[in-house]
Design an enzyme around this catalytic site. Structure first.
Site, PDB file in Angstrom:
ATOM      1  N   ASN A 155       0.809  -1.237   0.000  1.00 21.82           N
ATOM      2  CA  ASN A 155       0.000   0.000   0.000  1.00 21.82           C
ATOM      3  C   ASN A 155       0.838   1.281   0.000  1.00 21.82           C
ATOM      4  O   ASN A 155       0.383   2.316  -0.445  1.00 21.82           O
ATOM      5  CB  ASN A 155      -1.027  -0.001   1.134  1.00 21.82           C
ATOM      6  N   GLU A 253       4.348  -3.268  12.402  1.00 22.83           N
ATOM      7  CA  GLU A 253       3.315  -2.245  12.221  1.00 22.83           C
ATOM      8  C   GLU A 253       2.173  -2.918  11.479  1.00 22.83           C
ATOM      9  O   GLU A 253       2.348  -3.365  10.356  1.00 22.83           O
ATOM     10  CB  GLU A 253       3.894  -1.047  11.445  1.00 22.83           C
ATOM     11  N   CYS A 287      -3.060   2.081   6.390  1.00 21.20           N
ATOM     12  CA  CYS A 287      -3.161   1.673   7.803  1.00 21.20           C
ATOM     13  C   CYS A 287      -3.780   2.790   8.606  1.00 21.20           C
ATOM     14  O   CYS A 287      -4.400   2.570   9.631  1.00 21.20           O
ATOM     15  CB  CYS A 287      -1.784   1.392   8.375  1.00 21.20           C
ATOM     16  N   GLU A 388     -10.558  -4.307  10.741  1.00 23.76           N
ATOM     17  CA  GLU A 388      -9.996  -3.528   9.646  1.00 23.76           C
ATOM     18  C   GLU A 388     -10.532  -4.037   8.310  1.00 23.76           C
ATOM     19  O   GLU A 388     -10.440  -5.226   8.022  1.00 23.76           O
ATOM     20  CB  GLU A 388      -8.462  -3.625   9.666  1.00 23.76           C
TER      21      GLU A 388
HETATM   22  C1  UN1 Z   1       0.347   3.241   5.906  1.00 23.71           C
HETATM   23  O1  UN1 Z   1      -0.830   3.331   5.606  1.00 23.71           O
HETATM   24  O2  UN1 Z   1       0.821   2.138   6.218  1.00 23.71           O
HETATM   25  O3  UN1 Z   1       0.265   8.968   7.370  1.00 23.71           O
HETATM   26  C2  UN1 Z   1       1.285   4.375   5.840  1.00 23.71           C
HETATM   27  C3  UN1 Z   1      -0.035   8.467   6.293  1.00 23.71           C
HETATM   28  C4  UN1 Z   1       1.053   8.148   5.300  1.00 23.71           C
HETATM   29  C5  UN1 Z   1       1.637   6.817   5.547  1.00 23.71           C
HETATM   30  C6  UN1 Z   1       0.637   5.705   5.693  1.00 23.71           C
HETATM   31  N1  UN1 Z   1       2.073   9.172   5.390  1.00 23.71           N
HETATM   32  O4  UN1 Z   1      -1.192   8.193   6.018  1.00 23.71           O
END
Ligand code: UN1
Length: 498
Positions: A155, A253, A287, A388
């Protein structure tokens, strides 16, 4: 429409400074068009072993290169990435689907990380302190760990790769990197940039392939001393269990169920804008995506109206067209999961007020597109509110007070990102204290982390480590305490102390 130009039909692994063909390959599909864009290796355990041998050898020398000189390579990486930003962004849109504007933003995140971590080459601070004995000196220094294993998701195929690889490199480690097989082009392009920037052979090695073979072989390999992983909770806890057995360091993560809280004194237009951007940007496949809106009941109806109004402007389609705001879903498994949750939401009694369908026909025939979707009247016991979904689906949960909003936010197993819209400074400070997430936004959506701050979350989102920020260095270094006694005699700590 922007054209993405790829100079290869079959990608190769990169080990010990050489490109290496693999015996088995699989197709990489553009999710917006269904076309095969390239083929990627499906490597075996033997290829991981080979890469680790090369990495071990390279690390011996790389670890001795002064950190400011290691950093020079990253400055050059940043420079080349900047020069190639448009090219990289177009390829990123082609393999991942995210719209061009967001792809440019993601490449920029990588450029920022290059310069930030290059700067660390002249810091990598330890501490000097006092010794308890006369004529004795004490300090702590960061030491490289050796060979580190990075497993990165589809992603954010370039940004997350830079969050992990750049701190690992500047700290003097060698890297074995398994990029997601859905998005190998960014890895391939970044490897080319490493080479051009003068990174010595074997410092970064790419082994493409599946988690169950390549990922597993990395986790099992005794010479890989750290695993850094971004991906699903299920895979993450499997990796952590195995690393625990081997006493191997692991940084995880693993997703979120992020909420925007909207209080009754909020600027509702701004809140609606923040919700639409963080729920439907990247088709919700972040995420950090907003998948819950916890809204004060006094403004529920008005907020719903304004969100639905703003959603009308979202053009869905191939992200290589500049006016498109929402791109495709990464693959069929992702699409099936989203559809499953729409059905679950309906069965649970949430009210569907927008979207809810896969788009088909005309320009959507060959790609995988899903309408931005809003449920309302959702409650905390519902699966659509707890689990999720990783798609453009958001659920509104009405609440009666600030305290209830905080409680609802904290009621999920994840703890990545949260946000509150309010004008009340007291609520702002209480919220930043009480929201149990690794990232908190005030009067902004749940996305948009900057690379010089720690990225990661509490509870089921991670295991206490952070990507990016100076904190990332803790993943890729060992602390070493050094005592230098210049008294010329044996001084025993805690004993000869007067
Ligand atoms: C992710 O979705 O794993 O803060 C990273 C954010 C992006 C990074 C997302 N700079 O949404």
């Amino acid at each position: 429409m922007t054209k993405a130009v790829l100079d290869q039909k079959v990608l190769k692994n990169h080990m010990g400074g050489e490109w290496a063909e693999a015996s088995e390959v699989t197709d990489v599909i553009n999710p917006a068009t269904g076309e095969t864009i390239v083929q990627v290796p499906l490597s075996s355990k033997e290829e991981v072993n080979q890469a680790v041998r090369a990495a071990k050898k390279a690390q011996k020398e790389w670890g001795l290169v002064p950190a400011p000189m290691r950093a020079e390579v990253l400055f050059e990486v940043g420079r080349i990435m900047k020069e190639r930003k448009e090219h990289l962004a177009a390829l990123l849109t082609m393999e991942n689907g995210k719209v061009l504007e967001e792809a440019r933003g993601e490449v920029q995140e990588g450029i920022d990380m290059a310069y930030y971590m290059a700067g660390e080459g002249r810091r990598l601070f330890g501490q000097t302190t006092n010794a308890e004995l006369k004529d004795k000196f004490a300090m702590s220094v960061r030491a490289p760990i050796g060979v580190v294993g990075l497993i990165t998701p589809w992603n954010f195929p370039i940004a997350i790769a830079t969050w992990k690889s750049f701190p690992a490199i500047v700290s003097g480690n060698a890297v074995i990197w398994k990029p997601a097989t859905e998005t190998p082009i960014m890895a391939h392009e970044l490897m080319k940039i490493f080479i051009e920037a003068g990174l010595p052979k074997g410092v970064v090695n790419i082994v493409f392939g599946r988690g169950s073979t390549v990922g597993d072989a990395m986790v099992q390999h005794k010479d890989i001393r750290v695993i850094s992983f971004t991906g699903s909770g299920e895979t993450g806890s499997h990796i952590a269990a195995e690393c625990g057995r081997q006493l191997k360091k692991v940084s995880l993560e693993m997703g979120g169920k992020n909420a925007v809280i909207v209080m009754d004194d909020a600027d509702l237009d701004l809140a609606a804008e923040g919700i639409v951007w963080s729920a439907f940007g990247t088709s919700g496949q972040r995420c950090t995506a907003c998948s819950r809106v916890i809204v004060h009941q006094n403004v529920l109806k008005e907020l719903e109206k304004r969100v639905l109004e703003k959603m009308k402007a979202l053009k869905i389609g191939n992200g290589l067209k500049e006016d498109i705001k929402v791109g495709p879903i990464i693959n069929q498994a992702g699409m099936d999961k989203i559809k499953k949750y729409i059905q679950i939401g309906k069965n649970e009694g949430a009210k569907l007020i927008a979207g809810g369908q896969e788009l088909t026909g005309d320009q959507y025939t060959d790609g995988l597109f899903f309408e931005p979707t809003v449920f309302t009247d959702a409650t905390i016991d519902m699966r659509i509110v707890q689990e999720e979904i990783f798609g453009p689906v958001v659920s509104f949960i009405p609440v009666a007070s600030f305290e209830e909003a905080i409680e609802v936010n904290n009621s999920v197993e994840y703890g990545l990102s949260s946000s509150i819209f309010t004008q009340d400074v007291n609520q702002v400070f209480k919220a930043q204290r009480d929201l149990d997430t690794g990232i908190v936004y005030v009067n902004a959506g749940t996305t948009g982390a900057e690379i010089h701050l720690p990225f990661g979350g509490t509870k089921g989102t991670g295991n206490g480590h952070r990507d990016s920020g100076v904190q990332a260095l803790d993943v890729y270094t060992e602390w070493k305490a050094v005592y230098v006694d210049y008294s010329g005699k044996l001084q025993r700590a805690q004993i000869d102390v007067d």
